[in-house]
Design a protein around this motif. Structure first.
Motif, short mmCIF file in Angstrom:
data_model
loop_
_atom_site.label_atom_id
_atom_site.label_comp_id
_atom_site.label_asym_id
_atom_site.label_seq_id
_atom_site.Cartn_x
_atom_site.Cartn_y
_atom_site.Cartn_z
N LEU A 85 0.83 -1.20 0.00
CA LEU A 85 0.00 0.00 0.00
C LEU A 85 0.86 1.25 0.00
O LEU A 85 0.60 2.21 -0.73
CB LEU A 85 -0.93 0.00 1.22
CG LEU A 85 -1.80 1.25 1.41
CD1 LEU A 85 -2.74 1.44 0.22
CD2 LEU A 85 -2.58 1.17 2.71
N PHE A 86 1.91 1.26 0.82
CA PHE A 86 2.83 2.40 0.86
C PHE A 86 4.21 1.89 1.26
O PHE A 86 4.33 0.88 1.97
CB PHE A 86 2.35 3.49 1.83
CG PHE A 86 2.16 2.99 3.23
CD1 PHE A 86 3.19 3.04 4.16
CD2 PHE A 86 0.94 2.47 3.63
CE1 PHE A 86 3.02 2.58 5.44
CE2 PHE A 86 0.75 2.01 4.92
CZ PHE A 86 1.79 2.05 5.83
N SER A 87 5.24 2.59 0.84
CA SER A 87 6.61 2.20 1.16
C SER A 87 7.53 3.34 0.79
O SER A 87 7.13 4.31 0.12
CB SER A 87 7.02 0.92 0.41
OG SER A 87 6.93 1.14 -0.99
N VAL A 88 8.77 3.25 1.24
CA VAL A 88 9.80 4.21 0.86
C VAL A 88 11.03 3.43 0.43
O VAL A 88 11.23 2.28 0.83
CB VAL A 88 10.16 5.17 2.02
CG1 VAL A 88 8.97 6.03 2.41
CG2 VAL A 88 10.69 4.40 3.21
N ASP A 89 11.83 4.06 -0.38
CA ASP A 89 13.07 3.43 -0.85
C ASP A 89 14.20 3.69 0.13
O ASP A 89 14.17 4.64 0.93
CB ASP A 89 13.44 3.98 -2.23
CG ASP A 89 12.42 3.59 -3.30
OD1 ASP A 89 11.78 2.53 -3.14
OD2 ASP A 89 12.26 4.35 -4.28
#
Length: 378
Positions: free
Chosen positions: A138-142
């Motif tokens: 659904l959401f994430s960051v690198d």
């Protein structure tokens, strides 16, 4: 001379027993709240892999961030552009307590991405709805940024992700153990009430032995019969079996009493005269009379099993690594001592979910009990 045609009188529409129960259940506000909350919790468990930005055991071996606080999410950058992003995390030393503290590294900025896949990343792949392999989040960051909505544990693992995955075990173990308990209770109680005699005596003495031993002591004793370093999946089934074994006695006693009062009824005698087998009489004529009680028993037994599993995991003899339940996650707060209440309050979040699940099931159980009771109907 004019004649008037009488207006046909509409007969009141008959309602089935289940429609009456449902209409009464909906009139209870706490029952509706509990049912809605349970829907959200079990939906969270089903979509845990999609909601969790990280895998269950995912952590970085190069920059392990122990006990990191929740990551601040910023919604506008320095130029005023809208879009959620997080800054990097830099480890520092608190000179007053000499403990690690984490501050934002504004030189590193990572946007929060939605509906991104992470192919090839270890721990990110899961089975959507249990059978569709995917790595969609659904959401994430690198990297190198971290997105810890509810902080991290001592190994740098995301607490939010582990709570999501832990809901699958904590919520499912209550239902599975309750269903097994009902099956055991119906079989043993049905046999004892129908056949009576020596069979009844043996089963009831077994029930008395189980009820005479303190539940927590019996749980620990049965769990100690198996190695603590057993396979985590095997431990999961062991815990379910133990909870079912210690919980069927009370139900069997109630079922026995109801069957003793029903076995002399005319319809049972007629079935016997027609040559129906004992198994058919018990399964088709006697046990269905206990359906109302079974439904209420299930709704009230499930929260008890959730608490029992949480207690076992909290003292370290329940669900083990790499899997997690809300009880094992709450043990992290115990490992930190009293400091967790002040410096790391996010470690107590799993306990909030335990309370919410237990309260929701209690509300639903009370609503069902009132709905099935004709004396409490409105």
């Amino acid at each position: 001379m004019t004649t008037t045609v009488p207006t046909p009188v509409r007969k009141p529409r008959s309602q089935s027993q289940w429609s009456i129960v449902w209409s009464q259940f909906k009139r209870n506000p706490l029952a509706r709240v509990g049912l809605g909350l349970l829907g959200l919790l079990y939906l969270m468990a089903i979509l845990a892999g999609f909601l969790a930005p990280y895998g269950l055991t995912e952590y970085s071996t190069t920059d392990r961030i122990s006990w990191a606080p929740p990551t601040p999410i910023h919604w506008r950058d320095a130029q005023g552009h809208f879009g959620p992003y997080v800054n990097g995390i830099r480890r520092d030393i608190d000179m007053e307590t000499f403990r690690d503290k984490y501050v934002e590294d504004t030189s590193v900025t990572c946007p929060v991405k939605f509906f991104q896949t992470h192919p090839g990343m270890e721990g990110r792949t899961y089975r959507f709805l249990g059978f569709i392999p995917t790595s969609l989040k659904l959401f994430s960051v690198d990297a190198p940024c971290k997105l810890y909505l509810w902080g991290s544990d001592s190994y740098g693992r995301d607490q939010f992700s582990r709570v999501m995955y832990g809901s699958q075990i904590s919520l499912s173990i209550g239902i599975i153990a309750s269903v097994l308990t009902v099956i055991l209770g119906l079989i043993m109680g049905g046999i004892a009430g129908y056949f009576r005699g020596l069979t009844d005596t043996l089963i009831m003495r077994m029930v008395e032995v189980l009820s005479a031993i303190p539940e927590l002591f019996l749980l620990i004793t049965l769990r100690a019969l198996f190695p603590l370093n057993a396979d985590p999946i095997l431990v999961f089934y062991i815990v379910i079996g133990i909870l079912a074994v210690i919980g069927w006695g009370g139900l069997a006693r109630i079922v026995r009493g109801q069957i003793l009062s029903s076995r002399e009824q005319d319809y049972v005698q007629a079935a016997t005269a027609l040559g129906a087998s004992d198994t058919r009489i018990i399964a088709k004529h006697l046990l269905p009379n206990t359906a109302t009680y079974i439904i209420i028993f299930l709704s009230l037994a499930i929260p008890g099993f959730i608490l029992s599993e949480s207690g076992l995991s909290f003292i370290g003899i329940g669900i083990v690594e790499p899997y997690a339940s809300w009880g094992s996650l709450l043990k992290v707060a115990q490992d930190g001592g009293f400091e967790s209440l002040d410096a790391r309050p996010w470690t107590l979040i799993p306990g909030v979910f335990i309370v919410l699940a237990v309260l929701a099931w209690q509300f639903v159980g009370d609503g069902l009990r009132d709905a099935f009771d004709p004396r409490r109907r409105r």
